[in-house]
Design a protein around this motif. Structure first.
Motif, PDB file in Angstrom:
ATOM      1  N   GLU A   1       0.821  -1.085   0.045  1.00  0.00           N
ATOM      2  CA  GLU A   1      -0.167   0.095  -0.108  1.00  0.00           C
ATOM      3  C   GLU A   1       0.911   1.542  -0.247  1.00  0.00           C
ATOM      4  N   CYS A   2       0.578   2.118  -0.853  1.00  0.00           N
ATOM      5  CA  CYS A   2       1.148   3.340  -0.956  1.00  0.00           C
ATOM      6  C   CYS A   2       1.265   4.107   0.103  1.00  0.00           C
ATOM      7  N   ASN A   3       2.556   4.543   0.823  1.00  0.00           N
ATOM      8  CA  ASN A   3       2.294   5.154   1.975  1.00  0.00           C
ATOM      9  C   ASN A   3       3.179   6.498   1.940  1.00  0.00           C
ATOM     10  N   ILE A   4       3.730   6.921   0.637  1.00  0.00           N
ATOM     11  CA  ILE A   4       4.397   7.957   0.373  1.00  0.00           C
ATOM     12  C   ILE A   4       3.829   9.427   0.893  1.00  0.00           C
TER      13      ILE A   4
ATOM     14  N   LYS B   1      11.026  11.160  -0.971  1.00  0.00           N
ATOM     15  CA  LYS B   1      10.124  11.399  -0.091  1.00  0.00           C
ATOM     16  C   LYS B   1      10.027  10.495   1.129  1.00  0.00           C
ATOM     17  N   LYS B   2       9.355  10.829   2.231  1.00  0.00           N
ATOM     18  CA  LYS B   2       9.250   9.932   3.498  1.00  0.00           C
ATOM     19  C   LYS B   2       8.411   8.772   2.794  1.00  0.00           C
ATOM     20  N   GLY B   3       8.714   7.500   3.374  1.00  0.00           N
ATOM     21  CA  GLY B   3       7.822   6.338   2.954  1.00  0.00           C
ATOM     22  C   GLY B   3       8.050   6.047   1.735  1.00  0.00           C
ATOM     23  N   GLU B   4       8.826   6.575   0.879  1.00  0.00           N
ATOM     24  CA  GLU B   4       9.052   6.156  -0.756  1.00  0.00           C
ATOM     25  C   GLU B   4      10.414   5.132  -0.482  1.00  0.00           C
ATOM     26  N   VAL B   5       9.959   4.182  -1.707  1.00  0.00           N
ATOM     27  CA  VAL B   5      11.081   3.414  -2.194  1.00  0.00           C
ATOM     28  C   VAL B   5      11.754   3.939  -3.293  1.00  0.00           C
ATOM     29  N   LEU B   6      12.889   4.660  -3.347  1.00  0.00           N
ATOM     30  CA  LEU B   6      13.525   5.076  -4.712  1.00  0.00           C
ATOM     31  C   LEU B   6      14.538   3.978  -5.076  1.00  0.00           C
ATOM     32  N   GLY B   7      14.475   3.587  -6.265  1.00  0.00           N
ATOM     33  CA  GLY B   7      15.403   2.564  -7.096  1.00  0.00           C
ATOM     34  C   GLY B   7      16.507   3.234  -7.671  1.00  0.00           C
ATOM     35  N   PHE B   8      17.641   2.711  -7.543  1.00  0.00           N
ATOM     36  CA  PHE B   8      18.945   3.362  -8.375  1.00  0.00           C
ATOM     37  C   PHE B   8      19.088   2.260  -9.224  1.00  0.00           C
ATOM     38  N   GLY B   9      18.777   2.519 -10.494  1.00  0.00           N
ATOM     39  CA  GLY B   9      19.241   1.638 -11.442  1.00  0.00           C
ATOM     40  C   GLY B   9      20.588   1.968 -12.427  1.00  0.00           C
TER      41      GLY B   9
ATOM     42  N   GLU C   1      13.557  -7.167  -9.793  1.00  0.00           N
ATOM     43  CA  GLU C   1      13.415  -6.622  -8.481  1.00  0.00           C
ATOM     44  C   GLU C   1      13.137  -4.980  -8.600  1.00  0.00           C
ATOM     45  N   LEU C   2      14.161  -4.264  -9.350  1.00  0.00           N
ATOM     46  CA  LEU C   2      14.141  -2.903  -9.314  1.00  0.00           C
ATOM     47  C   LEU C   2      12.443  -2.357  -9.526  1.00  0.00           C
ATOM     48  N   ILE C   3      11.954  -3.081 -10.752  1.00  0.00           N
ATOM     49  CA  ILE C   3      10.578  -2.576 -11.252  1.00  0.00           C
ATOM     50  C   ILE C   3       9.716  -3.042 -10.264  1.00  0.00           C
ATOM     51  N   GLY C   4       9.787  -4.304  -9.547  1.00  0.00           N
ATOM     52  CA  GLY C   4       8.791  -4.697  -8.735  1.00  0.00           C
ATOM     53  C   GLY C   4       8.712  -3.846  -7.387  1.00  0.00           C
ATOM     54  N   MET C   5       9.807  -3.461  -6.862  1.00  0.00           N
ATOM     55  CA  MET C   5       9.642  -3.010  -5.494  1.00  0.00           C
ATOM     56  C   MET C   5       9.950  -1.438  -5.467  1.00  0.00           C
ATOM     57  N   SER C   6      10.006  -0.707  -6.593  1.00  0.00           N
ATOM     58  CA  SER C   6      10.371   0.613  -6.409  1.00  0.00           C
ATOM     59  C   SER C   6       9.107   1.757  -6.659  1.00  0.00           C
TER      60      SER C   6
ATOM     61  N   THR D   1      21.100   9.977 -15.531  1.00  0.00           N
ATOM     62  CA  THR D   1      20.504   9.832 -16.868  1.00  0.00           C
ATOM     63  C   THR D   1      19.060   9.825 -16.994  1.00  0.00           C
ATOM     64  N   GLY D   2      18.304   9.363 -16.194  1.00  0.00           N
ATOM     65  CA  GLY D   2      16.747   9.377 -16.129  1.00  0.00           C
ATOM     66  C   GLY D   2      16.011   9.291 -14.865  1.00  0.00           C
ATOM     67  N   MET D   3      14.828   9.516 -14.671  1.00  0.00           N
ATOM     68  CA  MET D   3      14.249   9.227 -13.617  1.00  0.00           C
ATOM     69  C   MET D   3      12.686   8.941 -14.229  1.00  0.00           C
ATOM     70  N   LEU D   4      12.247   7.764 -13.851  1.00  0.00           N
ATOM     71  CA  LEU D   4      11.037   7.002 -14.105  1.00  0.00           C
ATOM     72  C   LEU D   4       9.810   7.065 -13.183  1.00  0.00           C
ATOM     73  N   GLN D   5       8.858   7.367 -13.375  1.00  0.00           N
ATOM     74  CA  GLN D   5       7.733   7.207 -12.567  1.00  0.00           C
ATOM     75  C   GLN D   5       7.155   5.918 -12.591  1.00  0.00           C
ATOM     76  N   LYS D   6       6.316   5.276 -11.599  1.00  0.00           N
ATOM     77  CA  LYS D   6       5.810   4.021 -11.988  1.00  0.00           C
ATOM     78  C   LYS D   6       5.270   3.582 -12.896  1.00  0.00           C
ATOM     79  N   ASP D   7       4.315   4.380 -13.578  1.00  0.00           N
ATOM     80  CA  ASP D   7       3.866   4.016 -14.763  1.00  0.00           C
ATOM     81  C   ASP D   7       4.563   4.138 -15.992  1.00  0.00           C
ATOM     82  N   GLU D   8       6.077   4.482 -15.885  1.00  0.00           N
ATOM     83  CA  GLU D   8       6.827   4.632 -17.094  1.00  0.00           C
ATOM     84  C   GLU D   8       7.743   3.524 -17.046  1.00  0.00           C
ATOM     85  N   PHE D   9       7.756   2.463 -15.832  1.00  0.00           N
ATOM     86  CA  PHE D   9       8.565   1.483 -15.676  1.00  0.00           C
ATOM     87  C   PHE D   9       8.560   0.612 -16.836  1.00  0.00           C
ATOM     88  N   SER D  10       9.879   0.306 -17.359  1.00  0.00           N
ATOM     89  CA  SER D  10       9.955  -0.725 -18.449  1.00  0.00           C
ATOM     90  C   SER D  10      11.391  -1.003 -18.532  1.00  0.00           C
ATOM     91  N   GLN D  11      11.932  -2.212 -18.813  1.00  0.00           N
ATOM     92  CA  GLN D  11      13.248  -2.718 -18.792  1.00  0.00           C
ATOM     93  C   GLN D  11      13.839  -1.809 -20.276  1.00  0.00           C
TER      94      GLN D  11
END
Length: 500
Positions: free
Chosen positions: A251-254, A278-286, A458-463, A475-485
């Motif tokens: 559940e999103c708690n950001i 942000k507080k409560g966020e999982v920010l992935g470093f790819g 893992e990066l896509i599934g947990m961030s 080089t880039g910052m992706l929002q959840k709805d933009e995730f793709s390999q």
């Protein structure tokens, strides 16, 4: 014993105080096959192979090698029967040459004098046989990890190994080195060497294995032909339950509040990096290996010097000069290399967990043992660390449980920002799932996570967001709805650039 069976383990049982590591395990290994061994961390795989090599004596059971029966092995007896093992940590001496390492402890002599030229000649024969170009005179310390592994294989072949046990051989290798490993296994198989291949990477099991045996909680569950099974079935057998989703729902708690803001950070091989979390966020470093993900996290953690730029944490400018300062601010870093940087292997669980808070639980430099035990017991339960007691040395735990101890150590310091650098590397599917659930639990409690991972899924599934680095730059910052390999790889290859 069937003619094509080279090794049989019959009813092998090994017990330690408070735990049964192996429970009546029987296994047949065929001549010339690649037999994969899989199971969760702590399932008993390593204990089983150590009974074959004589590193561990079973309480019950028999070991049969080419018809010769033994109630227990010792290293010399095992080697004499053609069994060799290559562990994750190589048994090589960096200051000696390749040839000297291959014949270490078994030097060729001319009378009482060591015949180095003969050892070089015999080493070269092995490399010619393997079609590998390594100079036997080269010092081992000057070889890549992949070539050091080949030296270990050559060492085994110099002892006429008929059965070669490979324990997580791909763990330290790069992708190009991994390709060489696969080619090596194929060559050895063609030459009639039997291989027992232990790996958490199921794609390797299907690429190399003829058959696969699943071990769970010290018991043999099933042996299958690899061409008659699939990943889902193996995972189900390994964990004893169906993992319907690889990544548990969260559940999103950001929150709107910015916990950490980095502005134009430069240093430690990274350049002009700016980002917010942000507080409560999982920010992935790819990014690819060497992209600067770990180096950037080390600037935040005070492990490396910031040359320019600033960090705003909880609304205030900070500049941690050391990890100790970062810890005081409420920042924790679970490092990539748990054995070298995460834990003290020869110290018990209790001592490792309390390591980050010794000052808080001490008075006049004397540790409050009651508080230490209470805190350690709490995290043992919270992290589901599988151990008979808190006095168990960490080196005796499985990889997954060692990683849980590392995380528990940092959680004990009650941080607000937790940097997880490759938190599931080298651990099995079940242990990964537990760590994923823990990440969800932490952000639900209001903690913030920076997740560094080379595993794309893992990066896509947990961030919640993914920030991609390449050659030390964002080089880039992706929002959840933009995730793709594809997008992540594009940014990681610097073929596409976008701003925050």
């Amino acid at each position: 014993m069937e003619d094509n069976i080279i090794l049989q383990l019959k009813n092998i049982t090994k017990k330690y105080p408070g735990v049964t590591a192996l429970d009546n395990v029987s296994l047949d290994i065929k001549k010339g096959e690649v037999h994969a061994l899989v199971g969760e961390n702590g399932a008993g795989k390593s204990t089983l192979i150590k009974t074959c090599t004589g590193a561990i004596s079973p309480n019950e059971g028999r070991i049969i090698v080419e018809g010769n029966e033994f109630s227990e092995m010792n290293p010399k007896l095992s080697e004499g029967n053609g069994i060799s093992v290559i562990y994750q940590e190589f048994n090589l001496v960096g200051e000696l040459s390749v040839a000297e390492n291959i014949f270490l402890g078994n030097a060729i002599r001319n009378g009482i004098v060591i015949d180095r030229e003969k050892m070089i000649e015999e080493s070269q024969k092995i490399f010619d046989q393997l079609k590998i170009d390594i100079n036997p005179k080269t010092l081992v310390k000057n070889l890549t990890v992949g070539y050091q592994q080949i030296v270990e294989i050559a060492k085994a072949l110099s002892k006429n190994a008929k059965i070669l046990i490979m324990d997580e051989p791909s763990a330290p290798l790069t992708k190009s080195e991994l390709k060489h490993l696969f080619e090596m296994v194929d060559k050895l198989k063609k030459q009639g060497v039997t291989i027992i291949y232990i790996s958490h990477r199921l794609d390797e099991v299907f690429r190399l294995g003829d058959r696969v045996t699943v071990i769970r909680d010290g018991e043999k569950i099933k042996t299958l032909n690899t061409d008659e099974t699939n990943v889902d079935e193996l995972i189900n057998l390994m964990v004893g339950r169906e993992l319907k989703e690889t990544f548990p729902p969260r559940e999103c708690n950001i929150q709107d509040d910015i916990l950490l803001e980095a502005n134009h950070l430069t240093g430690n091989g990274v350049y002009d990096c700016s980002f917010k979390v942000k507080k409560g966020e999982v920010l992935g470093f790819g990014g690819l290996i060497g992209a600067g993900r770990t180096e950037l996290s080390e600037l935040v953690f005070g492990y490396s010097k910031i040359e320019s730029g600033e960090i705003i944490y909880k609304g205030e400018k900070i500049s941690p000069k050391s990890p100790e300062e970062a810890i005081d601010y409420g920042i924790a870093l679970v490092p990539e290399d748990r054995k070298q940087q995460g834990v003290l292997l020869d110290i018990d669980i209790k001592g490792n967990i309390s390591m980050s808070i010794l000052q808080r639980i001490s008075s006049y430099s004397v540790v409050d043992k009651t508080r230490e035990i209470d805190i350690s017991s709490n995290y043992r339960k919270k992290m589901n660390i599988k151990t008979p007691n808190l006095e168990q040395k960490v080196k005796n735990l499985s990889g997954g449980n060692q990683q849980k101890v590392v995380i528990a150590k940092w959680l004990a310091s009650n941080p607000d920002l937790i940097i997880l650098d490759e938190p599931t590397r080298g651990i099995d599917v079940g242990a990964k799932f537990e760590i994923y659930k823990l990440i969800n639990q932490l952000v639900a409690e209001g903690k913030t996570i920076i997740l560094i991972s080379s595993e794309m899924e893992e990066l896509i599934g947990m961030s919640d967001r993914i920030m991609v680095l390449a050659e030390g730059e964002i080089t880039g910052m992706l929002q959840k709805d933009e995730f793709s390999q594809e997008k992540i790889l594009n940014y990681a290859s610097k073929t596409e650039r976008e701003s925050d």
